[in-house]
Design an enzyme around this catalytic site. Structure first.
Site, PDB file in Angstrom:
ATOM      1  N   GLY A  79       0.828  -1.210   0.000  1.00  0.00           N
ATOM      2  CA  GLY A  79       0.000   0.000   0.000  1.00  0.00           C
ATOM      3  C   GLY A  79       0.856   1.251   0.000  1.00  0.00           C
ATOM      4  O   GLY A  79       1.972   1.247   0.536  1.00  0.00           O
ATOM      5  N   LYS A 250      -5.341 -14.107   0.201  1.00  0.00           N
ATOM      6  CA  LYS A 250      -3.982 -13.847   0.684  1.00  0.00           C
ATOM      7  C   LYS A 250      -4.036 -13.629   2.192  1.00  0.00           C
ATOM      8  O   LYS A 250      -4.756 -12.744   2.662  1.00  0.00           O
ATOM      9  CB  LYS A 250      -3.416 -12.602   0.006  1.00  0.00           C
ATOM     10  CG  LYS A 250      -2.099 -12.102   0.595  1.00  0.00           C
ATOM     11  CD  LYS A 250      -1.554 -10.919  -0.189  1.00  0.00           C
ATOM     12  CE  LYS A 250      -0.243 -10.400   0.368  1.00  0.00           C
ATOM     13  NZ  LYS A 250      -0.387  -9.639   1.613  1.00  0.00           N
ATOM     14  N   HIS A 274       1.253 -11.511   6.590  1.00  0.00           N
ATOM     15  CA  HIS A 274       1.287 -10.082   6.261  1.00  0.00           C
ATOM     16  C   HIS A 274       2.639  -9.472   6.682  1.00  0.00           C
ATOM     17  O   HIS A 274       2.706  -8.307   7.084  1.00  0.00           O
ATOM     18  CB  HIS A 274       0.123  -9.362   6.954  1.00  0.00           C
ATOM     19  CG  HIS A 274      -0.453  -8.222   6.163  1.00  0.00           C
ATOM     20  ND1 HIS A 274      -1.665  -8.282   5.531  1.00  0.00           N
ATOM     21  CD2 HIS A 274       0.016  -6.967   5.915  1.00  0.00           C
ATOM     22  CE1 HIS A 274      -1.917  -7.118   4.938  1.00  0.00           C
ATOM     23  NE2 HIS A 274      -0.913  -6.309   5.147  1.00  0.00           N
ATOM     24  N   ASP A 305       4.507 -15.788   1.298  1.00  0.00           N
ATOM     25  CA  ASP A 305       5.346 -14.623   1.583  1.00  0.00           C
ATOM     26  C   ASP A 305       5.527 -14.479   3.079  1.00  0.00           C
ATOM     27  O   ASP A 305       5.014 -15.282   3.855  1.00  0.00           O
ATOM     28  CB  ASP A 305       4.805 -13.336   0.926  1.00  0.00           C
ATOM     29  CG  ASP A 305       3.607 -12.718   1.627  1.00  0.00           C
ATOM     30  OD1 ASP A 305       3.345 -13.010   2.810  1.00  0.00           O
ATOM     31  OD2 ASP A 305       2.925 -11.902   0.977  1.00  0.00           O
ATOM     32  N   SER A 306       6.279 -13.476   3.471  1.00  0.00           N
ATOM     33  CA  SER A 306       6.588 -13.089   4.859  1.00  0.00           C
ATOM     34  C   SER A 306       7.958 -13.592   5.282  1.00  0.00           C
ATOM     35  O   SER A 306       8.132 -14.779   5.579  1.00  0.00           O
ATOM     36  CB  SER A 306       5.524 -13.575   5.852  1.00  0.00           C
ATOM     37  OG  SER A 306       4.252 -13.022   5.512  1.00  0.00           O
ATOM     38  N   ARG A 309      14.140 -12.774   2.442  1.00  0.00           N
ATOM     39  CA  ARG A 309      15.185 -11.753   2.314  1.00  0.00           C
ATOM     40  C   ARG A 309      16.326 -12.209   1.419  1.00  0.00           C
ATOM     41  O   ARG A 309      17.344 -11.534   1.333  1.00  0.00           O
ATOM     42  CB  ARG A 309      15.755 -11.395   3.708  1.00  0.00           C
ATOM     43  CG  ARG A 309      14.733 -10.822   4.676  1.00  0.00           C
ATOM     44  CD  ARG A 309      14.250  -9.421   4.271  1.00  0.00           C
ATOM     45  NE  ARG A 309      13.332  -8.868   5.240  1.00  0.00           N
ATOM     46  CZ  ARG A 309      12.002  -9.065   5.223  1.00  0.00           C
ATOM     47  NH1 ARG A 309      11.442  -9.789   4.270  1.00  0.00           N
ATOM     48  NH2 ARG A 309      11.231  -8.519   6.135  1.00  0.00           N
TER      49      ARG A 309
END
Ligand SMILES: Cc1cc2nc3c(=O)[nH]c(=O)nc-3n(C[C@H](O)[C@H](O)[C@H](O)COP(=O)(O)O)c2cc1C
Length: 377
Positions: A79, A250, A274, A305-306, A309
């Site tokens: 966002g 999601k 998230h 995801d999450s 790296r």
């Protein structure tokens, strides 16, 4: 400084971004132990190597939703991306198209979903937040349909607003509220400020037409009032019946929920917490992945995801049962850290790290990595 890892992007991003923007990107819920856990859970996984395999030709392409992608990762919806770095959204979307990976535009993005579809073509995915205003939800879905989107991620893990302590302390709102401290942050980060002045103040390009007010503070209040706890399975099923393309919730973290999504006809699931931004005490998505995979079976698309790296983390996600992953903060650190060349540099870095990891453990393609699951258990 030469970029050797995603952490180098973060170091540069921290220097180049106003503090309120960096904290919004880097921070998370509560004491932020969820963010640390996400990363530590990846670091704790060990990969079992096979030796004496000819690995000279390695292929990172992956198949998902009936098409071939250049790499097994795409970008996660973020966002107000242009607040993090001016024009970040279109810059990443262009790089995603060039690398043939998906770019996900967020509902509260600063670039319209129509413009992103023009930039990224069929590589553009749309992420929907089901807000309180029905007119907005229906309007966004119709617009995504008309713009030609095929994949819609529906974020289901924001039943109530999070408590992000850095944002609370910084009095962070969007549009941001002016204060002497904000002004100071703009002064000491002149490149961000000048580029933002040229690009135009970050706005809610998809949402603001549905808001009754256009001035900053009432608009900020309207946006935060859109978080609704009413969104449930029956509503998701209605969306399923309405959206003809791929529908992917999601933010699921349990085998039961993933199974339910499969039963109501969803085309896949994004296993995600998230990025540790909703509640510090949630499990990491990577530790939940094996039981979710066991519940939904081998053919059902799981995107994760999450905490990713590095390319090594991506290999671990795939070896643990994911078909595909989404890159959240890492991509934004790259664009804020390096500017226009950031997204391509990040994609190349993650690809090089994946190729190295796969070579070191004796795998040449994504399918064999998935099939053999070389994770030490
Ligand atoms: C600054 C920021 C904004 C985000 N905005 C959204 C959003 O609008 N919609 C959404 O579904 N997820 C959003 N997310 C979550 C990401 O899509 C993704 O799940 C998360 O970043 C993955 O974790 P990682 O950052 O550790 O890779 C946001 C994350 C960040 C860091």
């Amino acid at each position: 400084m030469t970029i050797a890892s995603v952490w180098d992007f973060r170091t540069r991003a921290r220097r180049r971004m106003p503090r309120f923007a960096f904290d919004y990107l880097d921070g998370g819920a509560g004491d932020e132990s969820g963010i640390r856990r996400n990363i530590e859970a990846f670091d704790a996984i060990r990969l079992k190597p096979r030796m004496l395999v000819n690995i000279e030709n390695r292929d990172l392409s992956a198949t998902l939703f009936g098409r071939k992608w250049g790499l097994p990762f795409g970008t996660a919806p973020i966002g107000v991306g242009n607040l993090l770095w001016p024009r970040a959204e279109e810059t990443i979307a262009r790089a995603a198209l060039a690398a043939n990976i998906p770019y996900t535009i967020s509902t509260p993005a600063c670039t319209s979903l129509e413009d992103i579809r023009k930039i990224a073509g069929e590589n553009a995915w749309f992420q929907l937040y089901v807000g309180r205003a029905e007119e907005m939800v229906q309007g966004l879905v119709s617009r995504a349909e008309e713009a030609g989107y095929d994949v819609m991620l529906v974020t289901v893990d924001v039943p109530t607003p999070p408590r992000r302590l850095r944002d609370i302390r910084n009095n962070f709102t969007m549009p941001f509220a002016w204060s002497p401290w904000v002004f100071w942050q703009l002064l000491i980060h002149p490149e961000w400020s000048i580029r933002t002045a040229i690009a135009g103040r970050p706005r809610f390009a998809n949402m603001e037409r549905y808001a009754p007010a256009t001035t900053a503070q009432p608009l900020a209040r309207y946006m935060s009032s859109q978080v609704t706890g009413r969104f449930d399975w029956a509503e998701l099923k209605k969306l399923r019946d309405r959206w003809k393309g791929k529908l992917v919730p999601k933010g699921l973290l349990t085998a039961e929920d993933a199974q339910m999504a499969k039963e109501i006809g969803c085309d896949g699931v994004v296993v995600s917490n998230h990025g540790g931004r909703q509640l510090a005490s949630l499990p990491s998505s990577i530790e939940m992945l094996p039981e979710i995979r066991a519940a939904v079976g081998p053919g059902f698309p799981l995107i994760l995801d999450s905490g990713i790296r590095s390319g090594e983390h991506i290999v671990k996600a795939i070896a643990s049962g994911a078909d595909f992953v989404l890159i959240g903060r890492a991509m934004m650190y790259a664009v804020a850290g390096l500017g226009a060349s950031g997204p391509k540099t990040a994609i190349d870095l993650l690809s090089a790290e994946m190729l190295n990891t796969m070579g070191q453990i004796g795998y040449t393609d994504i399918d064999s990595l998935k099939k053999n699951s070389p994770v030490l258990r």
